[in-house]
Design a protein around this motif. Structure first.
Motif, short mmCIF file in Angstrom:
data_model
loop_
_atom_site.label_atom_id
_atom_site.label_comp_id
_atom_site.label_asym_id
_atom_site.label_seq_id
_atom_site.Cartn_x
_atom_site.Cartn_y
_atom_site.Cartn_z
N VAL A 176 22.12 7.00 -12.24
CA VAL A 176 22.66 8.45 -13.09
C VAL A 176 24.16 8.59 -12.89
CG1 VAL A 176 22.32 10.91 -13.09
CG2 VAL A 176 20.46 9.68 -12.46
N ALA A 177 24.77 8.83 -14.01
CA ALA A 177 26.34 9.00 -14.07
C ALA A 177 26.64 10.31 -13.50
CB ALA A 177 26.72 8.81 -15.42
N LYS A 178 26.36 10.52 -12.18
CA LYS A 178 26.73 11.79 -11.40
C LYS A 178 27.21 11.55 -10.25
CE LYS A 178 23.33 14.90 -13.86
NZ LYS A 178 24.36 15.93 -14.37
N SER A 179 28.01 12.40 -9.78
CA SER A 179 28.59 12.31 -8.05
C SER A 179 27.32 12.42 -7.20
CB SER A 179 29.69 13.12 -8.11
OG SER A 179 28.97 14.56 -7.74
N HIS A 180 27.44 11.87 -5.83
CA HIS A 180 26.66 11.80 -4.97
C HIS A 180 26.09 13.54 -4.87
CE1 HIS A 180 24.65 11.24 -1.16
NE2 HIS A 180 25.34 11.89 -0.61
N ALA A 181 27.10 14.55 -4.88
CA ALA A 181 26.56 15.69 -4.46
C ALA A 181 25.94 16.15 -5.89
CB ALA A 181 28.04 16.60 -4.43
N ALA A 182 26.31 15.92 -7.10
CA ALA A 182 25.83 16.39 -8.36
C ALA A 182 24.26 16.04 -8.46
CB ALA A 182 26.59 16.14 -9.52
N ILE A 183 24.03 14.83 -7.99
CA ILE A 183 22.71 14.46 -8.20
C ILE A 183 21.66 15.23 -7.36
CG2 ILE A 183 20.95 12.51 -7.06
CD1 ILE A 183 22.99 10.47 -7.85
N ASN A 184 22.07 15.98 -6.36
CA ASN A 184 21.19 16.66 -5.56
C ASN A 184 21.33 18.13 -6.19
OD1 ASN A 184 19.75 17.93 -3.38
ND2 ASN A 184 21.69 18.64 -2.50
N GLU A 185 22.36 18.81 -6.39
CA GLU A 185 22.75 20.01 -6.99
C GLU A 185 22.36 20.20 -8.61
OE1 GLU A 185 26.09 23.58 -7.17
OE2 GLU A 185 26.70 21.73 -6.54
N ASP A 186 22.17 19.25 -9.30
CA ASP A 186 21.97 19.34 -10.60
C ASP A 186 20.43 19.26 -10.81
OD1 ASP A 186 24.63 19.65 -11.10
OD2 ASP A 186 25.05 17.75 -12.28
N LEU A 187 19.87 18.68 -10.06
CA LEU A 187 18.11 18.52 -10.16
C LEU A 187 17.67 19.62 -10.64
CD1 LEU A 187 16.07 16.23 -10.47
CD2 LEU A 187 15.80 16.49 -8.05
N GLY A 188 17.11 19.84 -11.54
CA GLY A 188 16.43 21.41 -11.88
C GLY A 188 17.14 21.74 -13.14
N LYS A 189 18.36 21.55 -13.31
CA LYS A 189 19.12 21.82 -14.60
C LYS A 189 18.58 21.18 -15.94
CE LYS A 189 23.72 22.87 -12.22
NZ LYS A 189 25.10 22.65 -12.41
N GLY A 240 0.84 -1.29 0.03
CA GLY A 240 0.10 -0.07 0.05
C GLY A 240 0.89 1.19 -0.17
N ALA A 241 2.02 1.13 0.06
CA ALA A 241 2.92 2.44 -0.21
C ALA A 241 2.91 2.89 -1.22
CB ALA A 241 4.36 2.07 0.42
N GLN A 242 3.09 4.43 -1.23
CA GLN A 242 2.83 5.07 -2.74
C GLN A 242 4.37 4.94 -3.48
OE1 GLN A 242 0.34 6.44 -3.76
NE2 GLN A 242 -1.05 6.48 -1.98
N PRO A 243 4.12 5.06 -4.71
CA PRO A 243 5.12 4.82 -5.59
C PRO A 243 6.44 5.67 -5.42
CG PRO A 243 3.31 5.18 -6.97
CD PRO A 243 2.82 5.65 -5.56
N MET A 244 7.79 4.96 -5.71
CA MET A 244 8.89 5.63 -5.29
C MET A 244 9.93 5.67 -6.54
SD MET A 244 9.33 3.44 -1.84
CE MET A 244 7.82 3.10 -0.90
N LEU A 245 10.69 6.68 -6.67
CA LEU A 245 11.73 7.01 -7.51
C LEU A 245 13.10 6.92 -6.86
CD1 LEU A 245 12.35 7.18 -10.75
CD2 LEU A 245 12.40 9.50 -10.11
N LEU A 246 14.01 5.87 -7.38
CA LEU A 246 15.17 5.61 -6.58
C LEU A 246 16.37 6.30 -7.26
CD1 LEU A 246 14.44 1.96 -4.92
CD2 LEU A 246 13.67 4.49 -4.13
N VAL A 247 16.73 7.43 -7.21
CA VAL A 247 17.77 7.96 -7.95
C VAL A 247 19.19 7.40 -7.37
CG1 VAL A 247 18.92 9.81 -9.20
CG2 VAL A 247 16.51 9.80 -8.79
N CYS A 248 20.14 6.95 -8.15
CA CYS A 248 21.37 6.32 -7.51
C CYS A 248 22.76 6.88 -8.40
CB CYS A 248 21.18 4.96 -7.29
SG CYS A 248 21.24 3.68 -8.56
N SER A 249 23.68 7.05 -7.60
CA SER A 249 25.03 7.54 -8.55
C SER A 249 25.57 6.31 -8.90
CB SER A 249 25.79 8.27 -7.42
OG SER A 249 27.00 8.28 -7.90
N SER A 250 25.57 5.94 -10.35
CA SER A 250 26.17 4.78 -10.93
C SER A 250 27.83 4.67 -10.38
CB SER A 250 25.88 4.65 -12.33
OG SER A 250 26.59 5.92 -13.24
N PRO A 251 28.50 5.83 -10.41
CA PRO A 251 29.78 5.74 -9.87
C PRO A 251 30.10 5.49 -8.61
CG PRO A 251 29.39 7.72 -11.01
CD PRO A 251 28.15 7.18 -10.75
#
Length: 264
Positions: A234-247, A196-207
């Motif tokens: 996603v082929a981004k760093s841990h920090a970039a996954i956060n900062e780049d979202l919206g670019k 019954g939990a709602q849908p989830m998108l799990l973004v992860c840093s492939s490196p």
């Protein structure tokens, strides 16, 4: 309640309500970014990262690109602080997030937001906290929150805490999760997932190999529970996954497509 409309980095007409309290502790505060003309607006509810010990709701990497992308699309954006180690362990931090969510759902009614169209989002430790609530929404309901549409986890590597603690791991996990195997289960989204939990998108840093391995493990647990979860490496760093979202780019478009599908 403070209101700030003077920040040049924000979309024109944005109203910002800072340090809205959801508890008595100084960390129990949130900032609310409201687009011009908001009416029944969907809401992104964001929890910052920082290894459960540092971080800020107002950090530019947490807020700027996300606000500049989603507010022109008609979203309200809420960025949350919570108590941190050593004052509050991760379970207590998740309870703070639940309190904040309940308060935010009530507050947006007067700001042009729709409390029924919330999407939770978190980065790193914040992703762990929103996923802990999302795996078993009963915790959030205990603090007065109502149902939300889904969750976006930005590069958590802590879905199965017991697995982490039984293997070689970074010291930050010792500080956060201690030595009690029983408590490891209570703070593991993989162990807490419920039907019954709602849908989830799990973004992860492939490196960052542990991140995607943990996300895929949670995906398997969610599948057993009949819960929709999707892993996006996603082929981004841990920090970039956060900062780049919206670019501009495929990464932001993929996350936006998931969110738009939730709030229709």
């Amino acid at each position: 309640m403070q209101r700030d409309e003077a920040q040049s980095t924000l979309p024109a007409g944005t109203r910002v309500y800072r340090d809205i309290a959801y508890g008595s502790h100084p960390k129990q505060r949130m900032d609310i970014y409201v687009p011009d003309g908001a009416a029944n607006a969907p809401v992104i509810f964001m929890v910052h990262g920082g290894a459960w010990v540092v971080g800020s709701k107002s950090a530019s990497r947490v807020v700027d690109n996300k606000v500049n992308y989603w507010l022109p699309k008609g979203f309200i954006f809420i960025s949350v602080n919570n108590r941190l180690l050593p004052e509050a362990d991760p379970l207590e931090q998740a309870q703070d997030v639940a309190r904040a969510l309940a308060a935010a759902q009530e507050k947006v009614r007067s700001l042009g937001g729709d409390p029924r169209r919330f999407v939770l989002m978190g980065h790193s430790a914040g992703a762990h906290l929103v996923m802990l609530l999302s795996a078993d929404p009963a915790m959030a309901r205990q603090f007065g929150a109502t149902a939300w549409r889904g969750t976006v986890a930005l590069d958590s590597a802590a879905y199965d805490v017991a697995e982490i603690m039984k293997s070689p791991h970074q010291r930050l996990y010792d500080r956060a999760f201690g030595t009690d195997p029983g408590s490891w289960q209570r703070v593991s989204p993989s162990a807490q997932i419920r039907p019954g939990a709602q849908p989830m998108l799990l973004v992860c840093s492939s490196p960052r190999r542990p991140s995607c391995a943990q996300a895929k493990g949670f995906d398997s647990s969610a599948g057993v529970a009949g819960v929709r979860a999707e892993v996006i490496p996603v082929a981004k760093s841990h920090a970039a996954i956060n900062e780049d979202l919206g670019k501009p780019g495929a990464y932001t478009a993929t996350v936006d497509q998931f969110i738009q599908g939730l709030i229709r």
